[in-house]
Design a protein around this motif. Structure first.
Motif, PDB file in Angstrom:
ATOM      1  N   THR A  68     -46.428  61.872  46.225  1.00  0.00           N
ATOM      2  CA  THR A  68     -45.849  62.927  46.736  1.00  0.00           C
ATOM      3  C   THR A  68     -44.809  63.286  45.256  1.00  0.00           C
ATOM      4  OG1 THR A  68     -46.675  63.560  49.132  1.00  0.00           O
ATOM      5  CG2 THR A  68     -45.485  65.204  47.661  1.00  0.00           C
ATOM      6  N   ILE A  69     -45.201  63.953  44.556  1.00  0.00           N
ATOM      7  CA  ILE A  69     -43.665  65.094  43.716  1.00  0.00           C
ATOM      8  C   ILE A  69     -43.266  65.994  43.922  1.00  0.00           C
ATOM      9  CG2 ILE A  69     -43.562  65.830  41.302  1.00  0.00           C
ATOM     10  CD1 ILE A  69     -44.215  62.034  41.540  1.00  0.00           C
ATOM     11  N   VAL A  70     -42.122  65.971  44.195  1.00  0.00           N
ATOM     12  CA  VAL A  70     -41.140  67.061  44.878  1.00  0.00           C
ATOM     13  C   VAL A  70     -40.420  67.974  44.070  1.00  0.00           C
ATOM     14  CG1 VAL A  70     -40.109  68.293  47.016  1.00  0.00           C
ATOM     15  CG2 VAL A  70     -41.783  66.418  47.427  1.00  0.00           C
ATOM     16  N   PHE A  71     -40.761  68.901  44.132  1.00  0.00           N
ATOM     17  CA  PHE A  71     -39.592  69.946  42.374  1.00  0.00           C
ATOM     18  C   PHE A  71     -38.649  70.392  42.771  1.00  0.00           C
ATOM     19  CE2 PHE A  71     -43.918  69.692  40.463  1.00  0.00           C
ATOM     20  CZ  PHE A  71     -43.113  68.756  39.372  1.00  0.00           C
ATOM     21  N   LYS A  92     -43.935  70.921  35.914  1.00  0.00           N
ATOM     22  CA  LYS A  92     -46.008  70.607  35.963  1.00  0.00           C
ATOM     23  C   LYS A  92     -47.267  70.430  36.091  1.00  0.00           C
ATOM     24  CE  LYS A  92     -47.594  72.361  41.016  1.00  0.00           C
ATOM     25  NZ  LYS A  92     -47.661  72.660  42.374  1.00  0.00           N
ATOM     26  N   GLU A  93     -47.695  71.300  35.319  1.00  0.00           N
ATOM     27  CA  GLU A  93     -48.549  71.192  34.251  1.00  0.00           C
ATOM     28  C   GLU A  93     -48.841  70.316  33.470  1.00  0.00           C
ATOM     29  OE1 GLU A  93     -50.432  73.670  30.940  1.00  0.00           O
ATOM     30  OE2 GLU A  93     -50.258  75.223  32.041  1.00  0.00           O
ATOM     31  N   LEU A  94     -47.867  70.253  33.251  1.00  0.00           N
ATOM     32  CA  LEU A  94     -48.051  68.384  32.628  1.00  0.00           C
ATOM     33  C   LEU A  94     -48.012  67.827  33.286  1.00  0.00           C
ATOM     34  CD1 LEU A  94     -45.244  69.514  29.513  1.00  0.00           C
ATOM     35  CD2 LEU A  94     -47.719  69.236  29.241  1.00  0.00           C
ATOM     36  N   ILE A  95     -46.938  67.333  34.287  1.00  0.00           N
ATOM     37  CA  ILE A  95     -46.697  66.586  35.439  1.00  0.00           C
ATOM     38  C   ILE A  95     -48.584  66.512  36.025  1.00  0.00           C
ATOM     39  CG2 ILE A  95     -46.088  65.268  37.192  1.00  0.00           C
ATOM     40  CD1 ILE A  95     -43.197  66.695  36.397  1.00  0.00           C
ATOM     41  N   VAL A  96     -49.508  67.697  36.681  1.00  0.00           N
ATOM     42  CA  VAL A  96     -50.079  67.679  37.614  1.00  0.00           C
ATOM     43  C   VAL A  96     -51.284  67.007  35.703  1.00  0.00           C
ATOM     44  CG1 VAL A  96     -51.591  68.827  38.208  1.00  0.00           C
ATOM     45  CG2 VAL A  96     -49.199  69.408  38.830  1.00  0.00           C
ATOM     46  N   ASN A  97     -51.872  67.125  35.369  1.00  0.00           N
ATOM     47  CA  ASN A  97     -52.685  66.825  33.860  1.00  0.00           C
ATOM     48  C   ASN A  97     -52.800  65.130  33.695  1.00  0.00           C
ATOM     49  OD1 ASN A  97     -53.590  68.450  34.126  1.00  0.00           O
ATOM     50  ND2 ASN A  97     -52.452  69.948  32.335  1.00  0.00           N
ATOM     51  N   ASP A  98     -51.457  64.132  34.080  1.00  0.00           N
ATOM     52  CA  ASP A  98     -50.591  63.097  33.426  1.00  0.00           C
ATOM     53  C   ASP A  98     -50.991  62.126  34.334  1.00  0.00           C
ATOM     54  OD1 ASP A  98     -49.582  61.441  31.648  1.00  0.00           O
ATOM     55  OD2 ASP A  98     -48.446  61.164  33.059  1.00  0.00           O
ATOM     56  N   LEU A  99     -50.682  62.422  35.707  1.00  0.00           N
ATOM     57  CA  LEU A  99     -51.097  61.877  36.937  1.00  0.00           C
ATOM     58  C   LEU A  99     -51.896  61.460  37.631  1.00  0.00           C
ATOM     59  CD1 LEU A  99     -47.062  62.316  38.849  1.00  0.00           C
ATOM     60  CD2 LEU A  99     -47.683  60.435  37.302  1.00  0.00           C
ATOM     61  N   PRO A 100     -52.649  60.691  38.484  1.00  0.00           N
ATOM     62  CA  PRO A 100     -53.614  61.072  39.522  1.00  0.00           C
ATOM     63  C   PRO A 100     -54.154  62.209  40.025  1.00  0.00           C
ATOM     64  CG  PRO A 100     -52.800  58.714  39.587  1.00  0.00           C
ATOM     65  CD  PRO A 100     -51.277  59.247  39.020  1.00  0.00           C
ATOM     66  N   ASP A 101     -55.427  62.044  39.846  1.00  0.00           N
ATOM     67  CA  ASP A 101     -55.993  63.273  41.516  1.00  0.00           C
ATOM     68  C   ASP A 101     -55.320  63.016  42.518  1.00  0.00           C
ATOM     69  OD1 ASP A 101     -56.587  64.345  39.334  1.00  0.00           O
ATOM     70  OD2 ASP A 101     -58.856  64.456  39.626  1.00  0.00           O
ATOM     71  N   ILE A 103     -52.055  62.455  43.643  1.00  0.00           N
ATOM     72  CA  ILE A 103     -50.525  62.428  44.117  1.00  0.00           C
ATOM     73  C   ILE A 103     -50.839  64.085  43.989  1.00  0.00           C
ATOM     74  CG2 ILE A 103     -48.755  63.273  42.955  1.00  0.00           C
ATOM     75  CD1 ILE A 103     -49.844  60.300  43.106  1.00  0.00           C
ATOM     76  N   LYS A 104     -50.389  64.776  45.421  1.00  0.00           N
ATOM     77  CA  LYS A 104     -49.319  65.530  46.083  1.00  0.00           C
ATOM     78  C   LYS A 104     -48.337  66.425  44.993  1.00  0.00           C
ATOM     79  CE  LYS A 104     -51.657  63.550  50.202  1.00  0.00           C
ATOM     80  NZ  LYS A 104     -50.510  62.892  50.590  1.00  0.00           N
ATOM     81  N   TYR A 105     -48.483  67.889  45.316  1.00  0.00           N
ATOM     82  CA  TYR A 105     -46.431  68.103  44.910  1.00  0.00           C
ATOM     83  C   TYR A 105     -46.796  69.461  45.694  1.00  0.00           C
ATOM     84  CZ  TYR A 105     -49.234  66.015  40.299  1.00  0.00           C
ATOM     85  OH  TYR A 105     -49.448  65.351  40.126  1.00  0.00           O
ATOM     86  N   ILE A 106     -44.733  69.305  45.635  1.00  0.00           N
ATOM     87  CA  ILE A 106     -43.825  70.526  46.626  1.00  0.00           C
ATOM     88  C   ILE A 106     -43.221  70.796  45.751  1.00  0.00           C
ATOM     89  CG2 ILE A 106     -43.334  70.613  48.671  1.00  0.00           C
ATOM     90  CD1 ILE A 106     -43.711  68.625  49.547  1.00  0.00           C
TER      91      ILE A 106
END
Length: 110
Positions: A68-71, A92-101, A103-106
């Motif tokens: 999980t990536i937390v901002f 966030k858009e760049l990170i989401v597009n780069d990392l595997p599906d 991965i979760k985000y907060i």
């Protein structure tokens, strides 16, 4: 849950992350309702405006075990300087597009 936290480079002189860590430990703020144990894999800044190293640093957090990536709140909410990151959405858009599906985000911590 294994988290990697990305924070704003501009706020490092003002904030050592104390409230971020407290919210994680007490499972409050964005972590309220998390039933599993939370392990902090890393706590790193974005690399400076315009989040120029955020993707590389997010990759490294995942490489080191983050699921999980937390901002940190300084990015989305602008705490403690009262100025949210103008690049937050793009970062966030760049990170989401780069990392595997997988991965979760907060989007914030507190």
């Amino acid at each position: 849950m294994k988290i990697g936290i990305i924070r704003c480079a501009q706020t490092e002189d003002y904030c050592p992350g104390t409230t971020d860590f407290k919210m994680i430990k007490e499972k409050k703020g964005a972590f309220e309702g998390v039933g599993e144990e939370i392990e902090i894999v890393g706590f790193i800044n974005c690399g400076g405006c315009p989040a120029k190293k955020a993707v590389l640093r997010a990759r490294e957090l995942v490489k080191r075990g983050a699921d999980t990536i937390v901002f940190a709140s300084c990015i989305q909410k602008g705490t403690p300087i009262g100025y949210p990151c103008p690049f937050a959405k793009k970062m966030k858009e760049l990170i989401v597009n780069d990392l595997p599906d997988s991965i979760k985000y907060i989007d914030y911590t507190h």
